[in-house]
Design a protein around this motif. Sequence first.
Motif, short mmCIF file in Angstrom:
data_model
loop_
_atom_site.label_atom_id
_atom_site.label_comp_id
_atom_site.label_asym_id
_atom_site.label_seq_id
_atom_site.Cartn_x
_atom_site.Cartn_y
_atom_site.Cartn_z
N ARG A 1 0.83 -1.21 0.00
CA ARG A 1 0.00 0.00 0.00
C ARG A 1 0.87 1.26 0.00
O ARG A 1 0.44 2.30 -0.48
N GLY A 2 2.07 1.17 0.56
CA GLY A 2 2.96 2.33 0.66
C GLY A 2 3.79 2.61 -0.57
O GLY A 2 4.56 3.57 -0.59
N GLN B 1 10.81 2.04 2.78
CA GLN B 1 9.88 1.80 3.88
C GLN B 1 10.51 0.89 4.93
O GLN B 1 11.43 0.14 4.65
#
Length: 190
Positions: A20-21, A130
């Motif tokens: 999602r990131g 991330q």
Amino acid sequence: MKTISELLEGAATQAVPVVRGIDDAQLAVGTPCSEYDVRALLNHLFLVIGNFQALAVKGSTDFSRTDDVVTGDWRGRFDDETALLVKAWAEPGAEEGAPGSMGIPARTVGLMVLGDLTVHAWDLARATGQDFEPDPAVVAELEPGLAAMAPQAREMKVFGEPFPAPPGATAFERVLAVTGRDPGWRPSGR
């Protein structure tokens, strides 16, 4: 001992936020898998997840597909596909027998997709800047499982040559190293 489905649920919980990131602008950046950029690795992961859903229910697979499925709401589809993977491996009999043509026990097949989901989530997280912290129960299963599979995985060109794990390496760093990854990998320019 946790079931493959329980372990996959833990792995998916950590992988879904990474996917999602990912910003669309990052799809062309390189990953720790030198043959894949982010888009190609996502396509590979979708292919793996779909095929291992089929293996859980003793269905047929096709690992040769090369479709680009990173289109439309691919983040939402990743959520859905990982949920279907967890569900497929929760079905009665999923961990029994030897699915597919590999002749490998079903639990070992389940560990293969668990490894893909976890290690590729790390690959994607590293490539896109991330954080990624794997589920400790997943790592506890993967460390001995992937170490046992490593010689055959290298013959099949699925794993690279083992990377020397640094002194004091964590269990997950040892998992990464056995697959041929440098646990300290960073994108060039960072």
